[in-house]
Every structure is written in structure tokens, then in C-alpha cells.
Write an enzyme that holds these catalytic residues in place. Structure first.
Site, PDB file in Angstrom:
ATOM      1  N   HIS A 164       0.839  -1.205   0.000  1.00 22.04           N
ATOM      2  CA  HIS A 164       0.000   0.000   0.000  1.00 22.04           C
ATOM      3  C   HIS A 164       0.877   1.258   0.000  1.00 22.04           C
ATOM      4  O   HIS A 164       0.963   1.974   0.986  1.00 22.04           O
ATOM      5  CB  HIS A 164      -0.962  -0.007   1.185  1.00 22.04           C
ATOM      6  N   ASN A 165       1.494   1.510  -1.127  1.00 22.38           N
ATOM      7  CA  ASN A 165       2.359   2.683  -1.277  1.00 22.38           C
ATOM      8  C   ASN A 165       1.958   3.439  -2.554  1.00 22.38           C
ATOM      9  O   ASN A 165       0.958   3.106  -3.192  1.00 22.38           O
ATOM     10  CB  ASN A 165       3.821   2.237  -1.310  1.00 22.38           C
ATOM     11  N   VAL A 167       3.175   3.499  -5.457  1.00 30.15           N
ATOM     12  CA  VAL A 167       3.216   2.762  -6.733  1.00 30.15           C
ATOM     13  C   VAL A 167       1.879   2.028  -6.942  1.00 30.15           C
ATOM     14  O   VAL A 167       1.354   1.977  -8.060  1.00 30.15           O
ATOM     15  CB  VAL A 167       4.396   1.766  -6.769  1.00 30.15           C
ATOM     16  N   HIS A 168       1.322   1.500  -5.844  1.00 30.90           N
ATOM     17  CA  HIS A 168      -0.012   0.881  -5.950  1.00 30.90           C
ATOM     18  C   HIS A 168      -1.027   1.943  -6.390  1.00 30.90           C
ATOM     19  O   HIS A 168      -1.856   1.690  -7.262  1.00 30.90           O
ATOM     20  CB  HIS A 168      -0.422   0.269  -4.598  1.00 30.90           C
ATOM     21  N   HIS A 204      -6.942   6.941  -3.171  1.00 33.90           N
ATOM     22  CA  HIS A 204      -7.849   5.984  -2.516  1.00 33.90           C
ATOM     23  C   HIS A 204      -7.226   5.231  -1.323  1.00 33.90           C
ATOM     24  O   HIS A 204      -7.964   4.663  -0.526  1.00 33.90           O
ATOM     25  CB  HIS A 204      -8.386   4.976  -3.541  1.00 33.90           C
ATOM     26  N   ASP A 205      -5.892   5.195  -1.222  1.00 34.92           N
ATOM     27  CA  ASP A 205      -5.253   4.510  -0.077  1.00 34.92           C
ATOM     28  C   ASP A 205      -4.318   5.457   0.670  1.00 34.92           C
ATOM     29  O   ASP A 205      -3.358   5.010   1.318  1.00 34.92           O
ATOM     30  CB  ASP A 205      -4.443   3.289  -0.565  1.00 34.92           C
ATOM     31  N   ASP A 311      -8.821  -1.245  -8.202  1.00 38.70           N
ATOM     32  CA  ASP A 311      -8.128  -1.494  -6.936  1.00 38.70           C
ATOM     33  C   ASP A 311      -7.674  -2.951  -6.785  1.00 38.70           C
ATOM     34  O   ASP A 311      -6.662  -3.221  -6.153  1.00 38.70           O
ATOM     35  CB  ASP A 311      -9.051  -1.105  -5.769  1.00 38.70           C
ATOM     36  N   GLN A 362      -3.584 -16.179  -2.975  1.00 40.59           N
ATOM     37  CA  GLN A 362      -3.963 -15.658  -4.291  1.00 40.59           C
ATOM     38  C   GLN A 362      -5.124 -16.436  -4.907  1.00 40.59           C
ATOM     39  O   GLN A 362      -6.038 -15.850  -5.469  1.00 40.59           O
ATOM     40  CB  GLN A 362      -2.746 -15.679  -5.234  1.00 40.59           C
TER      41      GLN A 362
END
Ligand SMILES: [Zn+2]
Length: 438
Positions: A164-165, A167-168, A204-205, A311, A362
Site C-alpha cells: 500500500h504505497n 506505486v499501488h 484511494h489509499d 483497486d 492468491q
């Protein structure tokens, strides 16, 4: 001379995880040395992991004016003081610009773009999209304020989070752009929808702490109390975004209307625990065929669904990208599990490295969360892109299954996918990577 360096040397530089920060047309830190700080120092202050434990976030806030200066210099086009760096920088910039020409391709490699832009993928990608949509001109946005706002957003993502940085956030913004370009949306969305859609994706994050809501609740985090244990993270992302919008005064010349609420409603839709609510409403609309995109409420709902897809679209990307994201998100999960174990808290099942594997996480995520959403999305937008995404999803799930059952198989997965791709006939549901823009 650096300018005469063999290409291979530059390629090696680009392949490093952390390219040494150079003053850059693409860098938010341009001109740092003009203020008595070297480029490296500027980066050091803006990145918590190298700033040490002393409230890096507050230091960044204090340096807000510094960022403003840097932004101004970027726009005035003041050349870098070190000609040596400038030559190399041109190389990066040129390649990053080339990548932006294909920003609508589904196989856009955000990791490479982030390296080419010196860790400034979110700023450069979002700025480019605002510009190419003509939003800067249309909404009379001050370019200095816009750049400053984007730099603040990027810096308020925590770069020490494996997943959650910023780049995401850049990846989600790129995916959002792909969806906004889909015919049904492109023909009906207003400029205001586009502006909000891109803003929501980029923010969004914002300031994600790298742990999930249950963790914040069980550790009595103040955010959990503030938002009454409900969509705690998403509320925080939204409020942080609104705070930065105010601080930058980016939209202060525009009528307020319901902008902040719409932004919040888009960001809140990314709360995965509410996925079923959104999915059943989507399904119901599709069954009744009553979605009318001239209706503002319906357009907003589709933007929510598009952002939700963006997302969690990692498993729908080509294998190499999907695999990297999976490793990063698992690392973040397991890190939370480690903290829980260390402090004798109940270990969240998903975060327990002793009882979980990347492949199992996954496969479960794809089967129960991603697939149902993208199946409905492809009913709504039955396009080449949707089929490409479903094709990758199916191949990637297969890849994780092979990796789980036969651990050595995962490494050969990429070449396997290429073989599959080459062998497919024209009727196959799996379309060539990056088919979106064609
Ligand atoms: Zn996200």
C-alpha cells in the site's frame, strides 16, 4: 564521459531497485541542491525509511514550502546544475515519456515506470492524465498547485509499505484510466466525472498504515475510534485526500458542490468488506438492464465499480506484474501477522505465514473476490479489455495452482504464458497483452 556510456550500463542502472536520485524533469525533488540540500538529502527527508524514526511525516509537512519551490522550478524549467546528471536524466525521461504514450495499454509496467521516474510514478502519471484529458485547461487548474498537490499525495503514501504505497496508487490510477477509456464510459462521462475518478484513484489509499481494519480495532488505534470501527481506513484515506486538497487550494476557485462527498463515496466503495453490497446492486442493474449513463447517479455508481475493479485488478494483469504484486501484498500481510504474534495478539488467519502460502492466498482471493467482480464488469463492458483481463485471471490462477502443487513450476510460468499466448487461435478469449489501445 557519462554521455558515452554503453547502453548496458544505463540499463543496469535502471534495473536497480533504487536509482540514485538525480535532478529530473520527472522528479518532484528537482532543484533540491539549490536550497543547500543535495538531491539525495531531499529524497532522504521525503522518504520515511531513510529519514529514521524521527517523525518523518512531520518533517515532510514542514518542508511543504520546499516542495512548493521545487514544483515552481519544475514548471519554470530551470536546468539541472549538474550537466552529467542531466545527460543520464534525459535518458530516463525519454523512456518514461515513451511509456506514457502507451499509458492506456493493459500491460503497462508501473514498476518500470516508477524506476524511470525516480520513484515519482504517481505524480507523473496523474499529471499526464490530467493534461491529456484537458482537465487543467477546462477547470483552470494552477499547474504549480496541481503539481504540489500530486507531490503531497505521493509523499503521504508510506513508501515502507511493501504494497500500500504510491506505486499501488499509480497502478490503480493507470487501471482506472483504462476503464475510463472504455466506450460506454468514454461516451458518457463528464469532465467532472473524469476529474473525480482520477482523483479518487490517486488518493484511494492515502496514508495507509500497512495494516488492516481489524488490526486497528484490536489495538485501539485512534482511527478506529474516530470512525467508529466502520470503513476506518477508507474514511481516513478520504479525509486525508480532502485535507490535501484544502492545503494545496487546487480546487479552491471552483464551486464546492458535492465534490468532497462524491470523492468520499468513491473511496469508501473500495472497502472490500462491503464488496457483496456493491456486487449485488451491480448484478441487479445488469439483470434489469436499467443502467442509464445519462443519469448522474448511475454514472457515479459505475465510477465506483470501475474504481473497485482498478483497486483489485492485479490478478488480471500479465503474469509478471501479477506475480510481483502478489509477493508485495503477501509480504505486507505476513508483516502484520508477525507483529500480532510478537505482541501476543490473535494472528489474523490471512496474515499467518506459518499456515498460509502466497499461492493459496492468491487462489482464494481470485476465486472469491476478483472473479465475481470482473465477471459482472465484463457483462457491463463486454470489450476486448474485459476479455483480456479475464484471460489473464484464468491463466494466473492456473499459474498459482501449478506453483502450489509443483513449486518449481512457478518460475517457468512466464514463458509458459507466452507459449499459450502464441499458440492461441483468434477465437480464444485470451487476447494479446496490451490489446486495449489497439
Ligand atoms: Zn488500494
Amino acid at each position: 564521459k557519462i554521455g558515452e556510456l554503453p547502453t548496458g550500463w544505463r540499463v543496469r542502472l535502471l534495473c536497480q531497485q533504487h536509482v540514485c536520485p538525480l535532478p529530473s524533469l520527472f522528479s518532484s525533488h528537482r532543484g533540491g541542491s539549490d536550497h543547500g540540500m543535495t538531491g539525495c538529502n531531499t529524497i532522504g527527508v521525503s522518504r520515511p525509511e531513510s529519514a529514521g524514526p524521527v517523525s518523518a511525516r512531520n518533517v515532510r509537512r514542514l518542508l511543504s514550502f520546499q516542495r512548493y519551490l521545487n514544483s515552481s522550478q519544475f514548471l519554470r524549467g530551470i536546468p539541472a546544475s549538474d550537466p552529467l546528471s542531466y545527460i543520464l536524466d534525459d535518458d530516463y525521461t525519454g523512456q518514461a515519456k515513451l511509456m506514457l504514450e502507451k499509458v492506456g495499454n493493459w500491460n503497462f509496467d508501473i514498476f518500470l515506470f516508477d524506476r524511470l521516474t525516480n520513484g515519482n510514478s504517481l505524480v507523473n502519471l496523474t499529471f499526464h492524465l490530467f493534461n491529456s484529458y484537458g482537465l487543467i485547461e477546462l477547470f483552470q487548474l494552477d499547474m504549480v498547485k496541481l503539481r504540489r498537490f500530486l507531490v503531497m499525495i505521493q509523499e503521504d503514501y508510506r513508501s515502507q509499505n511493501p504494497y500500500h504505497n504510491a506505486v499501488h496508487a499509480a497502478d490503480v490510477t493507470q487501471a482506472m484510466y483504462c476503464y475510463l477509456q472504455e466506450p460506454k464510459l468514454a461516451q458518457t462521462l463528464t469532465s467532472c466525472d473524469l476529474l473525480l475518478g482520477l482523483l479518487a484513484a490517486a488518493t484511494h489509499d492515502l496514508d495507509h498504515p500497512g495494516v488492516n481494519q481489524p488490526f486497528l480495532i484490536k489495538t485501539d488505534h485512534y482511527l478506529a475510534a474516530l470512525y467508529k470501527n466502520s470503513s476506518v481506513l477508507e474514511n481516513h484515506h478520504w479525509k486525508s485526500a480532502v485535507g490535501l486538497l484544502r492545503e494545496s487550494a487546487l480546487l479552491s476557485h471552483l464551486p464546492t458542490e458535492d465534490r468532497s462527498e462524491r470523492l468520499g463515496s468513491l473511496i469508501l466503495a473500495t472497502d472490500i468488506s462491503r464488496q457483496n453490497d456493491y456486487l449485488s446492486e451491480f448484478r441487479s442493474h445488469l439483470d434489469k438492464e436499467d443502467l442509464c449513463l445519462t443519469n448522474g447517479g448511475h454514472r457515479h455508481f459505475i465510477l465506483q465499480m470501475a474504481l473497485k475493479c482498478a483497486d483489485i485488478c492485479n490478478p488480471c494483469r500479465p503474469w509478471k506484474l501479477c506475480q510481483q504484486w502478489s509477493e508485495k501484498v503477501t509480504e505486507e500481510f505476513f508483516h502484520q501477522g508477525d507483529i500480532e504474534r510478537k505482541h501476543n495478539l490473535e494472528v489474523t488467519p490471512l496474515c499467518d505465514r506459518q499456515s498460509n502460502s502466497i499461492a493459496n492466498i492468491q487462489i482464494g482471493f481470485m476465486s472469491y473476490v476478483v472473479e465475481p467482480l470482473f465477471l459482472e464488469w465484463s457483462r457491463f463492458s463486454d470489450t476486448r479489455l474485459s476479455q483480456t483481463m479475464l484471460g489473464h485471471l484464468s491463466l494466473n490462477k492456473q499459474g498459482w495452482k501449478e506453483g502450489r502443487d509443483k513449486p518449481d513450476a512457478t518460475n517457468s510460468r512466464a514463458s509458459e504464458e507466452q507459449r499459450t499466448s502464441v499458440a492461441k487461435d483468434s477465437n480464444s478469449r485470451v487476447l494479446p497483452q496490451g490489446s486495449k489501445g489497439s
